[in-house]
Every structure is written in structure tokens, then in C-alpha cells.
Design an enzyme around this catalytic site. Sequence first.
Site, PDB file in Angstrom:
ATOM      1  NE  ARG A 230      -4.250  -1.405  -0.032  1.00  0.00           N
ATOM      2  CZ  ARG A 230      -4.364  -2.481  -0.804  1.00  0.00           C
ATOM      3  NH1 ARG A 230      -3.326  -2.854  -1.553  1.00  0.00           N
ATOM      4  NH2 ARG A 230      -5.487  -3.169  -0.840  1.00  0.00           N
ATOM      5  CD  GLU A 259      -2.908   3.368  -5.710  1.00  0.00           C
ATOM      6  OE1 GLU A 259      -3.982   2.789  -5.985  1.00  0.00           O
ATOM      7  OE2 GLU A 259      -1.927   2.775  -5.237  1.00  0.00           O
ATOM      8  CG  HIS A 278      -3.256  -0.693  -6.948  1.00  0.00           C
ATOM      9  ND1 HIS A 278      -3.596   0.044  -5.836  1.00  0.00           N
ATOM     10  CD2 HIS A 278      -3.249  -1.983  -6.532  1.00  0.00           C
ATOM     11  CE1 HIS A 278      -3.804  -0.756  -4.798  1.00  0.00           C
ATOM     12  NE2 HIS A 278      -3.602  -1.994  -5.201  1.00  0.00           N
TER      13      HIS A 278
END
Length: 321
Positions: A230, A259, A278
Amino acid sequence: MNRKNILLLETIAEDAMSMLENASDINILTGFDETSLKHQIENNAIDAIITRGKGQVRNSFMEQLPNLKVISRCGVGLDNIDVSSATKRGIKVVNAPNSNADTIAEHTIALLLMLQRNLYNAVTMVKENRWGDRGTYVGDETHGKTLGIIGMGNIGKKVAHIAKALGMNVIYWSSKKEDVPFSFVEFQHLLTTSDAISLHLPLTSKTEKLIDSAAFSLMKTNALLINTARGGIIDQKELFTALQSNSIAGFAADVLAEEPPVENDPLLQLKNVLITAHLGSLTKTTYTKMCTMTVKNTLAILRNEASMENCVFNKKELDNN
């Protein structure tokens, strides 16, 4: 028949969607935008929510859903769900444990190799018809280097075994010692001795900005930092400072603190930085497995049937990771 209402906050894999569509005791509701979400909440008694990574399920949302029994995430991390509030309300929080371990481990090693061997720049050089610049190439191998793994869970273990097969010396630090053939070391010792550091922790109040200015000051100047966990585990401002000043040699990640990143994010302009969007878990195999596992367990809980072991989280378990 008393049909249960399942609210989808995002799309899910086709096979998982078919499982829901074929369930005669389920009504599928979708709330992919604010308008449709508001409509579903106002007009239906929601029994379960299924989300992926974007759908945020906070306490204020739960307050609007008095019949809510299950919150499910098609994935592993639970930072988009207020697990503490759900636990207090008696709502079961479901995820897909270990479903992405193989693919994230592969992605981690791929990023490490790309960064260590400087492969992105090497490939770009040829694509730009600069074959003659091969004399300027600078890269190194991972064999013989020390990899420090922070967080020896399912993914950390798989990364460790792959790295060992590549000839790396593996050490680790975690919240507890694990039964693994790798050396447990203190956090500061890992930072000072590792040639590469890979993060495999959940994002909690204890791990947020764990890698800060103090941590960067302890790392080797040739150290590479890899993050497929993360983004919030790293203080991104201090990360930029460390990279720009060459306090560490490089950074590769599949996650960021924000993000998507803001346009022209200075971090992305650095030559010693590699970022993917991601997508480490978005292989067809893993994405389908995460979604079908989550749907299967959600249906089992709503039907008062046995669900898969360890698929239901609570606040205590989250804090202990």
C-alpha cells in the site's frame, strides 16, 4: 422466497457475476455512481455490499444501511472498509485471503529485476533507435545481494523463496517471527544492511508512513525500495527527497499514497523510479479467483452456510497483522 439484496459498488469478474445472476435467492443491485447508489439505498434494504478497491465503505455509509450483514471485498487489503465500525455493528467483513499471493510475488520480483538491471531504460534505448548508447548502460544483478522483506505474510514468504532461488540472501522483519528458513532481524538492522527492501504489510495506523525520513537515513545509498503493498506505508514526500538526493538508488512500486497520482507528479519524472498502475492482481487468473471466492463466501454467509476458513476479518486480526 426471501431474496437477499446484494449491492455492487464496482464491476466484478464475469464468472463471479454469473454466480450472482444464477442465484435464485439474490437480487443484484448496482451503485456504480452517486446517483444510482443513492437510489438503491433509498429504495432497498441492503443485506450485503461487494466492492473491489475503489468503493469506500465508511461508518457514515453503514449508518444508512440498518439491514447490512456483510461487506465483502474482492481482494485482500481492507483499507477501503472501516473494519472497526463494521465489527462494532456486528457486520461481517469478507475478503479473499491469499488469493493474490502468487501474482503479487511475481510482480514484486519483476519490478525488482527491472530496477536492478535497469531494464526499462535498456528497452527504451532500443525502441528509440539508440543501440549505440549501450556503452552507457549501467545495471547490476540480484545474485548475492541482500533482500530485506518487511512483512512476512503469504506474499512475503513467496517473494522470499523466489529471491532465494535467484541467489539472494533474504532477511526479514515482521510483527512476529515466522516459521520460515530466513533470518528475522530488527527493523533498523534490516534497513541498514539490505541492498533491496520489499514491503508486504497492510496499511493500518501502525504502518502508515512506516518508511519515513528516519528510515531513509538508515538505508544504503545503493538500496532499492519495492512496494507492492500500500502506498501509504511510505511517506511519499520523504521518498521523493531520498531519491532526488540519491540517498537511495531507486524505487519501484505498484501502489502510491495517492491513486491515481496528480498530473506531472514530480516523483514520476525521476529516472530511478518505476511505477505500475496498481495492476499486480489484475491478471485474468487472479482477478477471477478473487471475485469468485468473495462471491461464494458472501452467498454462504447470507444463507447461514459455512464459509471458507479465514475469509471473515475483524478489527483485532487487522491490528495484529
